[in-house]
Write an enzyme that holds these catalytic residues in place. Structure first.
Site, PDB file in Angstrom:
ATOM      1  CE1 TYR A   1      -3.388   2.881   0.784  1.00 53.89           C
ATOM      2  CE2 TYR A   1      -1.853   3.456   2.548  1.00 53.89           C
ATOM      3  CZ  TYR A   1      -2.941   3.777   1.761  1.00 53.89           C
ATOM      4  OH  TYR A   1      -3.571   4.987   1.910  1.00 53.89           O
TER       5      TYR A   1
HETATM    6  N1  LIG Z   1      -9.462   7.230   6.146  1.00 51.34           N
HETATM    7  C1  LIG Z   1      -8.275   7.670   6.586  1.00 51.34           C
HETATM    8  O1  LIG Z   1      -8.053   7.864   7.796  1.00 51.34           O
HETATM    9  C2  LIG Z   1      -7.182   7.939   5.580  1.00 51.34           C
HETATM   10  C3  LIG Z   1      -5.869   8.114   6.027  1.00 51.34           C
HETATM   11  C4  LIG Z   1      -4.880   8.377   5.106  1.00 51.34           C
HETATM   12  C5  LIG Z   1      -5.182   8.457   3.768  1.00 51.34           C
HETATM   13  N2  LIG Z   1      -6.468   8.282   3.337  1.00 51.34           N
HETATM   14  C6  LIG Z   1      -6.760   8.354   1.910  1.00 51.34           C
HETATM   15  O2  LIG Z   1      -7.886   9.191   1.721  1.00 51.34           O
HETATM   16  C7  LIG Z   1      -8.730   8.664   0.685  1.00 51.34           C
HETATM   17  C8  LIG Z   1     -10.138   8.446   1.241  1.00 51.34           C
HETATM   18  O3  LIG Z   1     -10.081   7.624   2.397  1.00 51.34           O
HETATM   19  P1  LIG Z   1     -11.270   6.617   2.761  1.00 51.34           P
HETATM   20  O4  LIG Z   1     -10.873   5.946   4.012  1.00 51.34           O
HETATM   21  O5  LIG Z   1     -12.569   7.328   2.665  1.00 51.34           O
HETATM   22  O6  LIG Z   1     -11.126   5.611   1.523  1.00 51.34           O
HETATM   23  P2  LIG Z   1     -11.828   4.179   1.319  1.00 51.34           P
HETATM   24  O7  LIG Z   1     -13.140   4.190   2.011  1.00 51.34           O
HETATM   25  O8  LIG Z   1     -10.859   3.104   1.682  1.00 51.34           O
HETATM   26  O9  LIG Z   1     -11.972   4.128  -0.269  1.00 51.34           O
HETATM   27  C9  LIG Z   1     -12.588   5.172  -1.011  1.00 51.34           C
HETATM   28  C10 LIG Z   1     -13.292   4.611  -2.203  1.00 51.34           C
HETATM   29  O10 LIG Z   1     -12.373   4.048  -3.147  1.00 51.34           O
HETATM   30  C11 LIG Z   1     -13.169   3.341  -4.057  1.00 51.34           C
HETATM   31  N3  LIG Z   1     -12.444   2.275  -4.773  1.00 51.34           N
HETATM   32  C12 LIG Z   1     -11.756   1.228  -4.262  1.00 51.34           C
HETATM   33  N4  LIG Z   1     -11.299   0.437  -5.274  1.00 51.34           N
HETATM   34  C13 LIG Z   1     -11.731   1.009  -6.437  1.00 51.34           C
HETATM   35  C14 LIG Z   1     -11.591   0.673  -7.806  1.00 51.34           C
HETATM   36  N5  LIG Z   1     -10.923  -0.423  -8.214  1.00 51.34           N
HETATM   37  N6  LIG Z   1     -12.167   1.483  -8.719  1.00 51.34           N
HETATM   38  C15 LIG Z   1     -12.847   2.584  -8.337  1.00 51.34           C
HETATM   39  N7  LIG Z   1     -13.007   2.958  -7.060  1.00 51.34           N
HETATM   40  C16 LIG Z   1     -12.448   2.192  -6.115  1.00 51.34           C
HETATM   41  C17 LIG Z   1     -14.297   2.694  -3.237  1.00 51.34           C
HETATM   42  O11 LIG Z   1     -15.500   2.931  -3.969  1.00 51.34           O
HETATM   43  P3  LIG Z   1     -16.793   1.962  -3.811  1.00 51.34           P
HETATM   44  O12 LIG Z   1     -17.118   1.983  -2.343  1.00 51.34           O
HETATM   45  O13 LIG Z   1     -17.816   2.613  -4.661  1.00 51.34           O
HETATM   46  O14 LIG Z   1     -16.393   0.595  -4.291  1.00 51.34           O
HETATM   47  C18 LIG Z   1     -14.236   3.453  -1.902  1.00 51.34           C
HETATM   48  O15 LIG Z   1     -15.484   3.922  -1.471  1.00 51.34           O
HETATM   49  C19 LIG Z   1      -8.067   7.375   0.203  1.00 51.34           C
HETATM   50  O16 LIG Z   1      -7.307   7.636  -0.945  1.00 51.34           O
HETATM   51  C20 LIG Z   1      -7.176   6.984   1.366  1.00 51.34           C
HETATM   52  O17 LIG Z   1      -6.043   6.226   0.985  1.00 51.34           O
HETATM   53  C21 LIG Z   1      -7.474   8.024   4.228  1.00 51.34           C
END
Ligand SMILES: NC(=O)c1ccc[n+]([C@@H]2O[C@H](COP(=O)([O-])OP(=O)(O)OC[C@H]3O[C@@H](n4cnc5c(N)ncnc54)[C@H](OP(=O)(O)O)[C@@H]3O)[C@@H](O)[C@H]2O)c1
Length: 243
Positions: free
Chosen positions: A156
């Protein structure tokens, strides 16, 4: 760039952080375009929330971002409905811990396909369009893991490091017309199965003494949209965790 009235695609915006970014930009007057992969019902519900807020129903796109055709199809739909895109917020990704010595070919490939190849072909399509039109912004949501490389999350983290590098290269390639930046959040919304002990452990690593919130990321997006003299940066929104 004026946020109000600008056309902005947010990938992975059916729920969680992407949805909060979409709602915040809609609240600021942007014409938001939602995207989902599997969460199509949640995306329709998010579209209804935005419609209730703005009286305008956003377009909802769908597709696997690791497939090049998804990007070209999204580009045609956006062109047809909105005549182009001003800002691309690339938020979709896959995230999981992977014990280093048992990572399979398939797992490795999946992180690279979604998190790196996806961003690359999205950049080819939307970066190319923006360059042609002489304006635009790309804001990629990365992760401090892409800078610090967490040992339990090496595939990742490496995929995120690659994406950060891609965006820095693009910032130079697409200048001066298009600004390209990365937001690298720390923990802002923990995975749903995180237990209290793990939450506490994470909390203790954050100098600002709180888990962040998706709104902290959304505010960084609106800052980068409205500032035209920042490009090629990785903006850490992590409460100081990476210090
Ligand atoms: N949450 C945190 O604390 C955190 C921390 C550091 C960085 N980030 C970054 O911030 C961003 C948002 O975080 P999050 O936790 O909300 O993310 P998440 O819920 O893990 O993923 C966001 C969305 O990515 C979509 N996705 C996954 N595989 C896909 C594919 N093959 N094609 C198209 N869409 C795809 C999914 O859509 P569907 O549900 O529609 O399948 C999911 O809802 C991410 O890039 C994450 O790495 C988050």
């Amino acid at each position: 760039m004026e946020i109000s009235g600008c056309r902005v695609l947010i990938t992975g915006s059916a729920k969680r952080v992407g949805k909060v970014i979409a709602l915040e930009l809609a609240r600021l007057g942007a014409a938001v375009i939602l995207h989902a992969f599997k969460s199509n019902e949640a995306a329709a519900a998010a579209a209804s929330e935005i419609e209730a807020l703005t009286s305008c129903r956003p377009l909802v796109l769908s597709g696997d971002i690791s497939q090049r055709e998804t990007w070209t199809a999204m580009d045609s739909e956006i062109e047809k409905h909105y005549g182009g895109l001003d800002v691309w917020v690339h938020n979709a990704s896959v995230f999981a811990a992977t014990p280093f010595f048992s990572v399979s070919d398939r797992e490795w490939q999946h992180f690279m396909d979604v998190n790196l190849k996806g961003a690359f072909f999205g950049a080819q399509v939307f970066g190319g369009e923006m360059k042609k039109k002489g304006r635009g912004k790309i804001i990629a949501i990365g992760d401090v893991a892409g800078e610090l490389i967490w040992p339990s999350y090496i595939p990742y983290s490496v995929s995120r490091a690659g994406m950060h590098a891609l965006m820095k290269g693009l910032a130079r390639l697409l200048a001066p017309d298009v600004q390209v930046n990365v937001i690298a959040p720390g923990p802002v919304l923990l995975p749903e199965n995180t237990d209290d002990a793990e939450r506490q452990r994470i909390l203790e690593t954050i100098p600002l003494s709180r888990i962040g919130e998706p709104e902290d990321v959304a505010k960084a997006v609106s800052f980068l949209m409205s500032n035209d003299f920042v490009t090629g940066q990785v903006l850490r929104v992590d409460g100081g965790r990476s210090l």
